[in-house]
Design a protein around this motif. Sequence first.
Motif, mmCIF file in Angstrom:
data_model
loop_
_atom_site.group_PDB
_atom_site.id
_atom_site.type_symbol
_atom_site.label_atom_id
_atom_site.label_comp_id
_atom_site.label_asym_id
_atom_site.label_seq_id
_atom_site.Cartn_x
_atom_site.Cartn_y
_atom_site.Cartn_z
ATOM 1 N N SER A 16 0.875 -1.178 0.000
ATOM 2 C CA SER A 16 0.000 0.000 0.000
ATOM 3 C C SER A 16 0.908 1.222 0.000
ATOM 4 C CB SER A 16 -0.870 0.038 1.262
ATOM 5 O OG SER A 16 -1.725 -1.083 1.334
ATOM 6 N N ASP A 17 0.457 2.310 -0.626
ATOM 7 C CA ASP A 17 1.308 3.496 -0.640
ATOM 8 C C ASP A 17 1.364 4.092 0.762
ATOM 9 O OD1 ASP A 17 -0.030 6.442 -0.601
ATOM 10 O OD2 ASP A 17 -1.473 4.939 -1.273
ATOM 11 N N MET A 18 2.534 4.567 1.143
ATOM 12 C CA MET A 18 2.772 4.983 2.526
ATOM 13 C C MET A 18 2.018 6.249 2.920
ATOM 14 S SD MET A 18 4.437 2.700 4.023
ATOM 15 C CE MET A 18 4.577 3.636 5.546
ATOM 16 N N PHE A 19 1.543 7.008 1.953
ATOM 17 C CA PHE A 19 0.830 8.245 2.286
ATOM 18 C C PHE A 19 -0.610 7.961 2.712
ATOM 19 C CE2 PHE A 19 4.312 9.327 -0.523
ATOM 20 C CZ PHE A 19 4.952 10.293 0.219
ATOM 21 N N VAL A 33 7.216 5.694 -1.894
ATOM 22 C CA VAL A 33 5.781 5.399 -1.847
ATOM 23 C C VAL A 33 5.578 4.004 -1.254
ATOM 24 C CG1 VAL A 33 3.695 5.061 -3.230
ATOM 25 C CG2 VAL A 33 5.315 6.860 -3.835
ATOM 26 N N LEU A 34 6.400 3.051 -1.716
ATOM 27 C CA LEU A 34 6.361 1.681 -1.212
ATOM 28 C C LEU A 34 7.612 1.489 -0.359
ATOM 29 C CD1 LEU A 34 5.349 -0.057 -4.568
ATOM 30 C CD2 LEU A 34 3.840 0.595 -2.692
ATOM 31 N N ALA A 35 7.460 1.575 0.948
ATOM 32 C CA ALA A 35 8.617 1.586 1.845
ATOM 33 C C ALA A 35 9.023 0.171 2.242
ATOM 34 C CB ALA A 35 8.300 2.406 3.084
ATOM 35 N N GLY A 344 -9.084 -3.484 9.380
ATOM 36 C CA GLY A 344 -9.041 -2.429 8.370
ATOM 37 C C GLY A 344 -9.720 -2.800 7.066
ATOM 38 N N TYR A 345 -9.540 -1.930 6.074
ATOM 39 C CA TYR A 345 -10.075 -2.187 4.731
ATOM 40 C C TYR A 345 -9.253 -3.273 4.039
ATOM 41 C CZ TYR A 345 -12.537 2.307 5.143
ATOM 42 O OH TYR A 345 -13.337 3.337 5.546
ATOM 43 N N THR A 346 -9.857 -3.919 3.055
ATOM 44 C CA THR A 346 -9.118 -4.894 2.244
ATOM 45 C C THR A 346 -8.817 -4.369 0.844
ATOM 46 O OG1 THR A 346 -11.213 -5.918 1.584
ATOM 47 C CG2 THR A 346 -10.068 -6.890 3.466
ATOM 48 N N ASN A 347 -9.512 -3.314 0.423
ATOM 49 C CA ASN A 347 -9.320 -2.809 -0.940
ATOM 50 C C ASN A 347 -8.638 -1.440 -0.957
ATOM 51 O OD1 ASN A 347 -11.510 -1.507 0.186
ATOM 52 N ND2 ASN A 347 -12.584 -1.255 -1.755
ATOM 53 N N ILE A 348 -8.144 -1.007 0.193
ATOM 54 C CA ILE A 348 -7.401 0.252 0.302
ATOM 55 C C ILE A 348 -6.602 0.122 1.606
ATOM 56 C CG2 ILE A 348 -9.146 1.549 1.602
ATOM 57 C CD1 ILE A 348 -8.612 3.929 -0.312
ATOM 58 N N SER A 349 -5.749 1.069 1.918
ATOM 59 C CA SER A 349 -4.852 0.896 3.063
ATOM 60 C C SER A 349 -5.606 0.538 4.351
ATOM 61 C CB SER A 349 -4.034 2.172 3.286
ATOM 62 O OG SER A 349 -3.048 2.297 2.298
#
Length: 355
Positions: A16-19, A33-35, A344-349
């Motif tokens: 997931s993107d870190m932001f 973005v991908l840490a 949490g969500y499964t389709n976003i962070s």
Amino acid sequence: GGTWDLFRYPGIRSDSDMFTFGYNFRPWTGAKVLAVGASIKSYVAETAREHDVERHIRFGLAVKTADWSGVDKCWKLAALNEATGETEHYTAGFMVGCTGYYNYDQGYKPDFPGEDDFRGQIVHPQHWPEDFDYTGKKVVVIGSGATAITLVPTMAEQAAHVTMLQRSPTYLMPLPSTDKVTLVLQKILPEKTAYRLTRARNISIARFLYQRSRKGPQFMRRLFLGIIKRKVGDTADMRHFTPDYNPWDQRLCVVKDGDLFQAMKAGKAAIATDHIDRFTETGIRLKSGEELEADIIVPATGLDIQMLGGIRPTVDGREVVMKDKIIYKNVMVEGVPNAGMIFGYTNISWTLKAD
């Protein structure tokens, strides 16, 4: 730190993107973005220190049982102190499970026929040996999920060759590891403002792609496969990249900087789509009759689901069978008083919903 503390396999990183994966109250200021796992672990630890959370944490305690007493109106918990080997007892008015959904003691691995015949090494990603040397070795990685997509290009840098063996393909999405727009924003705007703008933009893009995938799956399928075809070139066999389901029926796998495709173009990596017949002395025989030679086999076959860190909660001595219960808003569990769990969500962070 969970995953980012315990998983040590080569290239371990967020998908997931870190932001959006970062906390809403503390900006992620790294350029990536991908840490990588170590960076995420540091970010978690620094956040805990900054908000003075560490003094409230009792480390090294594995909670084994949790029973709600209707008479005493409290939770009674037993925890193993892993340093002393002694069992400690606690009571609480409210219990919240923040353990994710993996079994961190043991990864999922099928029993493969002929496994004992294989003369090479079998290494599960969840139990990666320290300083494991795979230089110049032939490697087969079994799987097509996030772990395999991360491992294959990373191992290909030093291994003689890496083959990703999958039963069926997954939708792949190349994503640059550095966000150039965000780097500019970080230079000209205050830290928190740049973070919020990037976060809002990334959430909007992720939601748009998901919604479009549900409403127009055939269009999005052509779009995703078209992107992959441009990355791998005309010589690649697209059957290795063409799932038999619609986009977002399962999670997409992010390919950092297109590294998997580059490794394939360079001849350092390949994909085989087939079923395993059996392990042999020198590798894996497939149902098609083809044999994959290997010095090392990595079963990136997933993780075992485990709710509440393996605790089996009881209410007045009666075990709560989670799969039989209704979960309200992914937090409250039917018939379990004064308790909740964070999911949490499964389709976003994941963190977006945890926040």
